[in-house]
Scaffold this motif. Sequence first.
Motif, PDB file in Angstrom:
ATOM      1  N   ASN A  81      -2.269   3.866  10.155  1.00  0.00           N
ATOM      2  CA  ASN A  81      -1.491   3.145   9.728  1.00  0.00           C
ATOM      3  C   ASN A  81      -1.625   2.901   8.225  1.00  0.00           C
ATOM      4  O   ASN A  81      -2.263   2.166   7.326  1.00  0.00           O
ATOM      5  CB  ASN A  81      -2.326   2.076  10.014  1.00  0.00           C
ATOM      6  CG  ASN A  81      -2.642   1.324  11.577  1.00  0.00           C
ATOM      7  OD1 ASN A  81      -1.372   2.139  12.044  1.00  0.00           O
ATOM      8  ND2 ASN A  81      -3.871   1.685  12.856  1.00  0.00           N
ATOM      9  N   GLY A  82      -0.951   4.139   7.464  1.00  0.00           N
ATOM     10  CA  GLY A  82      -1.152   3.746   6.077  1.00  0.00           C
ATOM     11  C   GLY A  82      -2.457   4.581   5.575  1.00  0.00           C
ATOM     12  O   GLY A  82      -2.697   4.501   4.237  1.00  0.00           O
ATOM     13  N   THR A  83      -3.318   4.812   6.550  1.00  0.00           N
ATOM     14  CA  THR A  83      -4.967   5.289   5.367  1.00  0.00           C
ATOM     15  C   THR A  83      -5.361   6.341   5.774  1.00  0.00           C
ATOM     16  O   THR A  83      -4.942   7.283   6.637  1.00  0.00           O
ATOM     17  CB  THR A  83      -5.600   4.241   6.011  1.00  0.00           C
ATOM     18  OG1 THR A  83      -6.058   4.332   7.373  1.00  0.00           O
ATOM     19  CG2 THR A  83      -5.119   2.560   6.127  1.00  0.00           C
ATOM     20  N   ARG A 135      -6.538   4.227   1.250  1.00  0.00           N
ATOM     21  CA  ARG A 135      -5.057   3.846   0.649  1.00  0.00           C
ATOM     22  C   ARG A 135      -4.388   3.855  -0.990  1.00  0.00           C
ATOM     23  O   ARG A 135      -5.414   3.813  -1.819  1.00  0.00           O
ATOM     24  CB  ARG A 135      -4.613   3.196   1.203  1.00  0.00           C
ATOM     25  CG  ARG A 135      -4.930   1.788   1.236  1.00  0.00           C
ATOM     26  CD  ARG A 135      -4.626   1.104   2.177  1.00  0.00           C
ATOM     27  NE  ARG A 135      -4.753  -0.374   1.391  1.00  0.00           N
ATOM     28  CZ  ARG A 135      -4.216  -1.668   2.300  1.00  0.00           C
ATOM     29  NH1 ARG A 135      -3.926  -1.865   3.227  1.00  0.00           N
ATOM     30  NH2 ARG A 135      -4.932  -2.988   1.680  1.00  0.00           N
ATOM     31  N   SER A 136      -3.420   3.985  -1.313  1.00  0.00           N
ATOM     32  CA  SER A 136      -2.908   3.768  -2.322  1.00  0.00           C
ATOM     33  C   SER A 136      -3.689   4.786  -3.317  1.00  0.00           C
ATOM     34  O   SER A 136      -3.957   3.636  -4.918  1.00  0.00           O
ATOM     35  CB  SER A 136      -3.261   2.389  -3.155  1.00  0.00           C
ATOM     36  OG  SER A 136      -2.034   1.055  -1.648  1.00  0.00           O
ATOM     37  N   ASP A 170       0.625   9.271   1.103  1.00  0.00           N
ATOM     38  CA  ASP A 170       2.238   9.191   0.806  1.00  0.00           C
ATOM     39  C   ASP A 170       2.333   8.009   2.119  1.00  0.00           C
ATOM     40  O   ASP A 170       2.564   7.274   2.839  1.00  0.00           O
ATOM     41  CB  ASP A 170       3.308   9.960   0.873  1.00  0.00           C
ATOM     42  CG  ASP A 170       3.149  10.833   2.215  1.00  0.00           C
ATOM     43  OD1 ASP A 170       2.240  10.674   3.027  1.00  0.00           O
ATOM     44  OD2 ASP A 170       3.745  12.108   2.558  1.00  0.00           O
ATOM     45  N   GLY A 171       0.758   8.325   2.725  1.00  0.00           N
ATOM     46  CA  GLY A 171       0.782   7.045   3.585  1.00  0.00           C
ATOM     47  C   GLY A 171       0.883   7.495   5.417  1.00  0.00           C
ATOM     48  O   GLY A 171       0.389   7.065   6.024  1.00  0.00           O
ATOM     49  N   LYS A 172       1.202   9.066   4.994  1.00  0.00           N
ATOM     50  CA  LYS A 172       1.866   9.642   5.935  1.00  0.00           C
ATOM     51  C   LYS A 172       1.624  10.942   6.201  1.00  0.00           C
ATOM     52  O   LYS A 172       1.025  11.850   7.367  1.00  0.00           O
ATOM     53  CB  LYS A 172       3.312   9.809   6.351  1.00  0.00           C
ATOM     54  CG  LYS A 172       3.718   8.038   6.345  1.00  0.00           C
ATOM     55  CD  LYS A 172       5.399   8.806   6.965  1.00  0.00           C
ATOM     56  CE  LYS A 172       6.184   6.934   6.186  1.00  0.00           C
ATOM     57  NZ  LYS A 172       7.438   7.207   6.028  1.00  0.00           N
ATOM     58  N   ILE A 174      -5.017   9.530   9.906  1.00  0.00           N
ATOM     59  CA  ILE A 174      -4.435   9.273   9.415  1.00  0.00           C
ATOM     60  C   ILE A 174      -3.460   8.505   9.722  1.00  0.00           C
ATOM     61  O   ILE A 174      -3.076   9.019  11.095  1.00  0.00           O
ATOM     62  CB  ILE A 174      -3.114  10.689   8.473  1.00  0.00           C
ATOM     63  CG1 ILE A 174      -3.802  10.988   7.289  1.00  0.00           C
ATOM     64  CG2 ILE A 174      -1.777   9.493   8.109  1.00  0.00           C
ATOM     65  CD1 ILE A 174      -2.925  11.925   6.737  1.00  0.00           C
ATOM     66  N   PRO A 183       0.854  -1.167   0.321  1.00  0.00           N
ATOM     67  CA  PRO A 183       0.318   0.029   0.181  1.00  0.00           C
ATOM     68  C   PRO A 183       0.919   0.863   0.060  1.00  0.00           C
ATOM     69  O   PRO A 183       1.887   1.005   0.397  1.00  0.00           O
ATOM     70  CB  PRO A 183      -1.417  -0.025   1.559  1.00  0.00           C
ATOM     71  CG  PRO A 183      -1.055  -1.721   2.047  1.00  0.00           C
ATOM     72  CD  PRO A 183       0.431  -1.795   1.909  1.00  0.00           C
ATOM     73  N   ASN A 184       0.384   1.986  -0.837  1.00  0.00           N
ATOM     74  CA  ASN A 184       0.642   3.576  -0.835  1.00  0.00           C
ATOM     75  C   ASN A 184       2.165   3.335  -1.742  1.00  0.00           C
ATOM     76  O   ASN A 184       3.349   4.448  -1.582  1.00  0.00           O
ATOM     77  CB  ASN A 184       1.167   4.235   0.470  1.00  0.00           C
ATOM     78  CG  ASN A 184       0.305   4.665   1.631  1.00  0.00           C
ATOM     79  OD1 ASN A 184      -1.513   4.597   0.499  1.00  0.00           O
ATOM     80  ND2 ASN A 184      -0.194   3.991   2.250  1.00  0.00           N
TER      81      ASN A 184
END
Length: 235
Positions: free
Chosen positions: A54-56, A227-228, A30-32, A52, A13-14
């Motif tokens: 856990n990358g989401t 995400r992604s 970027d997930g962050k 934001i 992911p991401n």
Amino acid sequence: MPRVVPSAEDPAPNTLTAAERRQGWRLLFDGKTVAGWHSAKGPDFPSHGWQIANGTLTTLAADGKESANGGDIITTAQYRAFDFSFEFQLTPGANSGMIYFVTLAEQTPGSPIGLEYQLLDDARHPDARLGTNGDRTLASLYDLIPAAKPLACQRPIGAWNVGRVVVDRANHVAHYLNGVKVLEYERGSPAFRALVAGSKYRVWPQFGEAPAGHLLLQDHGHRVSFRSLKIKELK
């Protein structure tokens, strides 16, 4: 249609694979951080209603009202012809949307208008039974064209899904869900304009025909995660 099986080349992911980078794909999250996104109502990212972790990127549950908590977010950049892919995770009864060709030119009490890839729990949210012939269900062009979703591309609520919208230079548009094309249309065509004339969008001249616009993730008062988020601009 055959079931779409994830490839061993699918990135985490991401992230992007080396092949995706060569092909011109770019991450929009970027997930962050919230770099590249801001509120549809102003230059800053909403101070509440989005999270934001856990990358989401998640729009948080409130009372189910449109754009009434943190509010919608849009990309800083605008896009003309593009291939946009995004992963989303719905919670039971959730409603949201990914809206494209958003210009912010119209005055609306809720979300800014644009062409909407509907995000919905079809089994639990009442909007799925409104509209015409299912044109408010998951992956549909909201209020205009229903998505034809074979069982092969449907996943249970709580699972991650891959949405995708492709708009070419000739204004041909396609929606995909988990690798399967579920609808297509031509922006600005007589058929498209006839659909708009019979919809709630008829009050806005040349709805959906802006040459470029922002991408928008909708706050509809339900918890939905993303995400992604990645895009390739088409020449």
